[in-house]
Design a protein around this motif. Structure first.
Motif, PDB file in Angstrom:
ATOM      1  N   LEU A  10       1.433  12.521  45.448  1.00  0.00           N
ATOM      2  CA  LEU A  10      -0.488  12.717  45.284  1.00  0.00           C
ATOM      3  C   LEU A  10      -0.916  13.407  44.331  1.00  0.00           C
ATOM      4  O   LEU A  10      -0.357  14.172  43.598  1.00  0.00           O
ATOM      5  CB  LEU A  10      -0.411  13.785  46.167  1.00  0.00           C
ATOM      6  CG  LEU A  10      -3.134  13.996  46.900  1.00  0.00           C
ATOM      7  CD1 LEU A  10      -3.155  12.687  47.049  1.00  0.00           C
ATOM      8  CD2 LEU A  10      -2.934  15.261  47.292  1.00  0.00           C
ATOM      9  N   LEU A  11      -1.238  12.127  43.338  1.00  0.00           N
ATOM     10  CA  LEU A  11      -2.391  12.125  41.912  1.00  0.00           C
ATOM     11  C   LEU A  11      -3.300  13.589  41.636  1.00  0.00           C
ATOM     12  O   LEU A  11      -3.137  14.384  40.923  1.00  0.00           O
ATOM     13  CB  LEU A  11      -2.265  11.569  41.170  1.00  0.00           C
ATOM     14  CG  LEU A  11      -1.114   9.967  41.579  1.00  0.00           C
ATOM     15  CD1 LEU A  11      -1.864   9.364  40.330  1.00  0.00           C
ATOM     16  CD2 LEU A  11      -0.164  10.482  41.025  1.00  0.00           C
ATOM     17  N   GLN A  12      -4.353  13.701  42.923  1.00  0.00           N
ATOM     18  CA  GLN A  12      -5.630  14.523  42.220  1.00  0.00           C
ATOM     19  C   GLN A  12      -5.800  14.477  43.998  1.00  0.00           C
ATOM     20  O   GLN A  12      -6.524  13.298  44.519  1.00  0.00           O
ATOM     21  CB  GLN A  12      -6.135  14.052  41.557  1.00  0.00           C
ATOM     22  CG  GLN A  12      -7.274  14.914  40.767  1.00  0.00           C
ATOM     23  CD  GLN A  12      -8.248  14.712  39.491  1.00  0.00           C
ATOM     24  OE1 GLN A  12      -8.365  13.512  39.586  1.00  0.00           O
ATOM     25  NE2 GLN A  12      -8.226  15.572  38.829  1.00  0.00           N
ATOM     26  N   VAL A  13      -6.390  15.688  44.340  1.00  0.00           N
ATOM     27  CA  VAL A  13      -7.645  15.908  45.169  1.00  0.00           C
ATOM     28  C   VAL A  13      -9.177  16.829  44.868  1.00  0.00           C
ATOM     29  O   VAL A  13      -8.813  17.648  43.909  1.00  0.00           O
ATOM     30  CB  VAL A  13      -6.520  17.080  46.677  1.00  0.00           C
ATOM     31  CG1 VAL A  13      -7.879  17.237  47.215  1.00  0.00           C
ATOM     32  CG2 VAL A  13      -5.373  15.705  47.014  1.00  0.00           C
ATOM     33  N   HIS A  14      -9.832  16.366  45.394  1.00  0.00           N
ATOM     34  CA  HIS A  14     -11.071  16.970  45.531  1.00  0.00           C
ATOM     35  C   HIS A  14     -11.563  17.756  46.024  1.00  0.00           C
ATOM     36  O   HIS A  14     -11.602  16.238  47.398  1.00  0.00           O
ATOM     37  CB  HIS A  14     -12.357  15.609  44.363  1.00  0.00           C
ATOM     38  CG  HIS A  14     -11.599  15.954  42.703  1.00  0.00           C
ATOM     39  ND1 HIS A  14     -11.817  17.235  41.844  1.00  0.00           N
ATOM     40  CD2 HIS A  14     -11.815  15.566  42.002  1.00  0.00           C
ATOM     41  CE1 HIS A  14     -12.006  17.172  40.536  1.00  0.00           C
ATOM     42  NE2 HIS A  14     -11.896  15.518  40.836  1.00  0.00           N
ATOM     43  N   GLN A  15     -12.086  18.570  46.249  1.00  0.00           N
ATOM     44  CA  GLN A  15     -12.851  18.011  47.934  1.00  0.00           C
ATOM     45  C   GLN A  15     -14.268  17.991  47.884  1.00  0.00           C
ATOM     46  O   GLN A  15     -15.401  18.542  46.773  1.00  0.00           O
ATOM     47  CB  GLN A  15     -13.446  20.457  47.848  1.00  0.00           C
ATOM     48  CG  GLN A  15     -12.003  21.010  48.238  1.00  0.00           C
ATOM     49  CD  GLN A  15     -11.479  20.921  49.508  1.00  0.00           C
ATOM     50  OE1 GLN A  15     -12.207  20.903  50.192  1.00  0.00           O
ATOM     51  NE2 GLN A  15     -10.386  20.488  49.932  1.00  0.00           N
ATOM     52  N   PHE A  16     -14.675  17.480  48.200  1.00  0.00           N
ATOM     53  CA  PHE A  16     -15.973  16.594  48.798  1.00  0.00           C
ATOM     54  C   PHE A  16     -17.392  16.869  49.493  1.00  0.00           C
ATOM     55  O   PHE A  16     -16.270  17.265  50.127  1.00  0.00           O
ATOM     56  CB  PHE A  16     -16.152  15.126  48.306  1.00  0.00           C
ATOM     57  CG  PHE A  16     -15.969  14.571  47.328  1.00  0.00           C
ATOM     58  CD1 PHE A  16     -16.228  14.704  45.925  1.00  0.00           C
ATOM     59  CD2 PHE A  16     -14.860  14.467  46.905  1.00  0.00           C
ATOM     60  CE1 PHE A  16     -16.311  14.231  44.844  1.00  0.00           C
ATOM     61  CE2 PHE A  16     -14.360  13.385  45.591  1.00  0.00           C
ATOM     62  CZ  PHE A  16     -14.468  13.498  44.404  1.00  0.00           C
ATOM     63  N   ARG A  17     -18.212  17.363  49.431  1.00  0.00           N
ATOM     64  CA  ARG A  17     -19.454  18.429  50.299  1.00  0.00           C
ATOM     65  C   ARG A  17     -19.539  16.700  51.670  1.00  0.00           C
ATOM     66  O   ARG A  17     -20.214  15.808  51.301  1.00  0.00           O
ATOM     67  CB  ARG A  17     -20.888  18.207  49.737  1.00  0.00           C
ATOM     68  CG  ARG A  17     -21.265  19.536  51.482  1.00  0.00           C
ATOM     69  CD  ARG A  17     -20.414  20.489  50.816  1.00  0.00           C
ATOM     70  NE  ARG A  17     -21.478  21.984  51.600  1.00  0.00           N
ATOM     71  CZ  ARG A  17     -21.367  22.817  52.280  1.00  0.00           C
ATOM     72  NH1 ARG A  17     -19.547  22.771  52.446  1.00  0.00           N
ATOM     73  NH2 ARG A  17     -21.684  23.379  52.679  1.00  0.00           N
ATOM     74  N   ASN A  18     -19.087  16.984  52.794  1.00  0.00           N
ATOM     75  CA  ASN A  18     -19.818  15.789  53.908  1.00  0.00           C
ATOM     76  C   ASN A  18     -21.134  16.124  54.049  1.00  0.00           C
ATOM     77  O   ASN A  18     -21.187  17.294  54.547  1.00  0.00           O
ATOM     78  CB  ASN A  18     -18.926  15.838  54.670  1.00  0.00           C
ATOM     79  CG  ASN A  18     -19.382  15.527  56.426  1.00  0.00           C
ATOM     80  OD1 ASN A  18     -20.059  13.894  55.952  1.00  0.00           O
ATOM     81  ND2 ASN A  18     -19.038  15.378  57.098  1.00  0.00           N
ATOM     82  N   ASP A  19     -22.274  15.537  54.282  1.00  0.00           N
ATOM     83  CA  ASP A  19     -23.404  15.883  54.681  1.00  0.00           C
ATOM     84  C   ASP A  19     -23.913  15.666  56.031  1.00  0.00           C
ATOM     85  O   ASP A  19     -24.505  16.543  56.699  1.00  0.00           O
ATOM     86  CB  ASP A  19     -23.311  14.852  54.007  1.00  0.00           C
ATOM     87  CG  ASP A  19     -23.410  12.606  55.135  1.00  0.00           C
ATOM     88  OD1 ASP A  19     -23.322  12.911  56.250  1.00  0.00           O
ATOM     89  OD2 ASP A  19     -24.380  12.133  55.108  1.00  0.00           O
ATOM     90  N   GLY A  20     -22.929  15.625  56.736  1.00  0.00           N
ATOM     91  CA  GLY A  20     -23.305  16.441  57.356  1.00  0.00           C
ATOM     92  C   GLY A  20     -23.627  15.225  59.392  1.00  0.00           C
ATOM     93  O   GLY A  20     -24.189  15.427  60.194  1.00  0.00           O
ATOM     94  N   GLY A  21     -24.347  14.639  58.376  1.00  0.00           N
ATOM     95  CA  GLY A  21     -24.704  13.012  59.325  1.00  0.00           C
ATOM     96  C   GLY A  21     -23.933  12.062  60.090  1.00  0.00           C
ATOM     97  O   GLY A  21     -24.477  12.275  61.992  1.00  0.00           O
ATOM     98  N   ALA A  22     -22.532  12.139  60.074  1.00  0.00           N
ATOM     99  CA  ALA A  22     -21.654  11.301  61.101  1.00  0.00           C
ATOM    100  C   ALA A  22     -20.662  11.924  60.373  1.00  0.00           C
ATOM    101  O   ALA A  22     -20.204  12.494  59.718  1.00  0.00           O
ATOM    102  CB  ALA A  22     -21.415   9.668  60.343  1.00  0.00           C
ATOM    103  N   ALA A  23     -18.890  11.538  61.478  1.00  0.00           N
ATOM    104  CA  ALA A  23     -17.909  12.435  61.193  1.00  0.00           C
ATOM    105  C   ALA A  23     -17.201  11.439  60.161  1.00  0.00           C
ATOM    106  O   ALA A  23     -17.267  10.362  59.687  1.00  0.00           O
ATOM    107  CB  ALA A  23     -16.890  12.136  62.498  1.00  0.00           C
TER     108      ALA A  23
END
Length: 155
Positions: A10-23
């Motif tokens: 696994l080269l890189q992981v970022h935390q991205f924000r889910n917009d909450g609209g869909a799963a």
């Protein structure tokens, strides 16, 4: 059926924000929306960011870890059967039924009807030959060809 997941280190992981609209399901290819948040990518999207590593239910706004390095190799199933001769060819992904809220797993697969030399979202790198697997093309190793970190066009 295997979900889309990193293949190799696994080269890189970022935390991205889910917009909450869909799963967002574990194994979904994700894209960046114009509000800076991620959502599950639709077939044909051209600003792909990577593959979600966890499931986030609809109406939940939270961070989602995404395997997002532009050089990351991924493993995923095809929706058909393609020959080993297609290593190096481009294709897109198909969304399937959207995922399982029971398992949290995605139904995104490599779309074998889109195999072409033209620019498309994914490039087939290799096939995994597992014992007991009759189809040499399933699962398939791929990279994100139209990765948002590789293009000069902003989101």
């Amino acid at each position: 059926m295997a979900i889309m997941e990193p293949n190799g280190p696994l080269l890189q992981v970022h935390q991205f924000r889910n917009d909450g609209g869909a799963a967002v399901f574990r194994g979904d290819l994700v894209e960046m929306d114009d509000d800076g948040k991620i959502s599950a990518a639709e077939a044909g999207d051209t600003q792909l960011y990577g593959v979600a590593l966890t499931y986030v239910a609809a109406s939940t706004t939270t961070n989602v870890p995404v395997a997002c390095d532009p050089d990351q190799w991924f493993e995923g199933d095809q929706d058909g059967s393609e020959a080993v001769a297609n290593i190096g060819i481009n294709t897109d992904h198909a969304v399937g039924s959207g995922g399982s809220t029971t398992t949290g797993n995605s139904t995104h697969v490599i779309d074998t009807s889109e195999i072409a030399t033209s620019t498309l979202g994914l490039r087939i790198i290799d096939y995994i030959r597992k014992p007991g697997t009759d189809d040499p093309g399933d699962p398939t190793i791929f990279i994100i060809n139209e990765h948002a970190f590789k293009t000069t066009t902003g989101v």
